[in-house]
Design an enzyme around this catalytic site. Structure first.
Site, mmCIF file in Angstrom:
data_model
loop_
_atom_site.group_PDB
_atom_site.id
_atom_site.type_symbol
_atom_site.label_atom_id
_atom_site.label_comp_id
_atom_site.label_asym_id
_atom_site.label_seq_id
_atom_site.Cartn_x
_atom_site.Cartn_y
_atom_site.Cartn_z
ATOM 1 N N SER A 95 0.813 -1.223 0.000
ATOM 2 C CA SER A 95 0.000 0.000 0.000
ATOM 3 C C SER A 95 0.845 1.270 0.000
ATOM 4 C CB SER A 95 -0.919 0.022 1.217
ATOM 5 O OG SER A 95 -1.856 -1.025 1.167
ATOM 6 N N PRO A 134 0.173 5.898 -0.007
ATOM 7 C CA PRO A 134 -0.845 6.904 0.306
ATOM 8 C C PRO A 134 -1.925 7.028 -0.762
ATOM 9 C CG PRO A 134 1.312 7.733 0.906
ATOM 10 C CD PRO A 134 1.545 6.422 0.205
ATOM 11 N N ALA A 141 -2.552 4.505 -3.133
ATOM 12 C CA ALA A 141 -2.842 3.190 -3.724
ATOM 13 C C ALA A 141 -3.078 2.181 -2.612
ATOM 14 C CB ALA A 141 -1.692 2.732 -4.619
ATOM 15 N N GLY A 142 -4.338 1.764 -2.481
ATOM 16 C CA GLY A 142 -4.685 0.740 -1.501
ATOM 17 C C GLY A 142 -5.257 -0.471 -2.203
ATOM 18 N N SER A 143 -6.573 -0.467 -2.418
ATOM 19 C CA SER A 143 -7.213 -1.578 -3.135
ATOM 20 C C SER A 143 -6.711 -1.678 -4.570
ATOM 21 C CB SER A 143 -8.738 -1.388 -3.132
ATOM 22 O OG SER A 143 -9.246 -1.420 -1.812
ATOM 23 N N SER A 179 0.497 -2.395 -19.284
ATOM 24 C CA SER A 179 -0.632 -1.987 -18.455
ATOM 25 C C SER A 179 -0.152 -1.557 -17.077
ATOM 26 C CB SER A 179 -1.617 -3.152 -18.308
ATOM 27 O OG SER A 179 -1.099 -4.134 -17.427
ATOM 28 N N GLU A 228 -3.091 -15.421 1.852
ATOM 29 C CA GLU A 228 -3.390 -14.245 2.658
ATOM 30 C C GLU A 228 -4.838 -14.238 3.125
ATOM 31 O OE1 GLU A 228 -3.039 -9.370 2.500
ATOM 32 O OE2 GLU A 228 -2.892 -10.528 0.648
#
Length: 380
Positions: free
Chosen positions: A127, A129, A131-133, A178, A241
């Site tokens: 992760s 700041p 970029a999370g999901s 991509s 995970e």
């Protein structure tokens, strides 16, 4: 409904239960081990588990582990969570170790996997700041230079970096193709020059961190797997995970449920135990039924993965993670409500169980992301 376990699995479950009751079975002892709940990992307790051989449960025998499967790993996680053992470093350690086992060099494997068995902690950092999901939005840059890479940027929400030997870093090495192309995994010792680890205060205590990379040089030997293939490598580890998080939360939910039942049996109002009132009795029945459903789902998915270890089961693993984490949050909230004012008191422990469950529907892929994944498997 009785659980179908082998003799070895039943012995493991029983041994973990005895260990947790002895080592961290009281509120006073857990406070001592965790600095009154501010430190969710105790290295002394962790080292004792290493001596018993438990931390290597999923590590191949050639590196000193037991080489057991997903079902055994989930049992270990569930029972240590039920016993409230403060070993938060184990989850990120096993997730990291699996990546090294699958993609790392022999030198990386021997260093990390042997360390896991000995009680060392590992961390993984994805992760940022912004970029999370959306992992494909990562911008932390690892610029190729002669002999290696120079890393600059910030990562965040990195669990256990402050107690880890290494961080499994996911950084961008190229912008070709991509947004999921050009990501690379690196093995970063936590004492590497140019890396700063800064703790983030949360309601769950000291567990997550910001990482700041400033002209941090990593040699070519730090690359884990193939440069530019970090996304594919990450996707291959999703079973592990999500199943680990599901098992941890199932154990936590069971603990909250049992503590709630004990309380409503003993607490009296209007001349009788409050658990005898239909309003609470029916809620207890519903939670017990949902816990049984979650347990059966987790066991079934774990056995499916063990039967075909080379396959990824996105639907099933996401279902297990979604069900167990949402249920754990629900059970602890219900427990707090049924305990009334005592649910908020640190003496009874329900508030700390709630704190540990509310974040579970966020990390490791939010519940919304899990639902999206499940939907996609049906062509939606």
């Amino acid at each position: 409904m009785p659980r179908t376990l082998t003799d070895e699995q039943r012995d493991l479950v029983d041994a973990i239960g005895r260990f947790c009751r002895s080592e961290c079975g009281t509120k006073a002892r857990r406070d001592e081990l965790t600095g009154h709940g501010t430190e969710p990992h105790n290295q002394e307790l962790y080292a004792k588990m290493a001596e018993l051989g438990w931390l290597g449960i999923a590590v191949p025998e050639e590196y000193g582990g037991s080489g057991l499967g997903m079902r055994d790993l989930c049992l270990f996680l569930e029972e240590t969570a039920y016993g409230r053992a403060p070993i938060s470093g184990f989850g990120t350690t096993i997730i990291s170790a699996a990546a090294y086992e699958k993609y790392g060099s022999e030198e990386q494997k021997r260093k990390v996997l042997a360390g896991v068995v000995q009680g060392r902690v590992e961390a993984v950092s994805m992760s940022e700041p912004g970029a999370g999901s959306d992992v494909g939005a990562l911008v932390c840059r690892a610029e190729p230079v002669e002999g290696g890479y120079v890393v600059n940027g910030q990562k965040t929400w990195c669990s256990n970096a402050h107690i880890a030997d290494h961080i499994l870093l996911v950084a961008r090495t190229s912008r070709d193709g991509s947004k999921h192309d050009g990501l690379t995994q690196f093995m970063v010792p936590t004492d590497t020059e140019g890396l700063k680890i800064s703790g983030i205060d949360t309601m769950g205590g000291r567990e997550v961190n910001d990482l700041y990379f400033s002209d941090c040089f990593l040699p070519d030997s730090a690359v884990v797997g193939t440069p530019g293939q970090g996304w594919k490598q990450l996707m291959a580890g999703l079973n592990l995970e999500r199943m680990m998080l599901a098992a941890l939360m199932l154990g936590t939910a069971r603990r909250a449920f049992d503590d709630t039942v004990d309380y409503v049996r003993q607490r009296e109002q209007f001349g009788r135990p409050i658990g005898s009132f239909q309003a609470l009795k029916h809620r207890i029945a519903d939670m017990a039924t949902e816990l049984e459903c979650a347990r059966l789902l987790l066991d079934d998915v774990a056995e499916t993965i063990d039967a075909e270890p080379g396959r990824v089961f996105p639907r099933e693993a996401s279902m297990a993670k979604l069900k167990c984490t949402e249920l754990a949050k629900h059970v602890t909230l219900e427990g707090m409500q049924m305990l009334g004012g005592y649910g908020y008191a640190t003496e009874y422990g329900m508030e700390s169980l709630l704190r540990s469950t509310v974040v579970s529907t966020v990390y490791g892929g939010t519940s919304e992301i899990q639902r999206d994944i499940i939907g996609k498997t049906y062509g939606l």
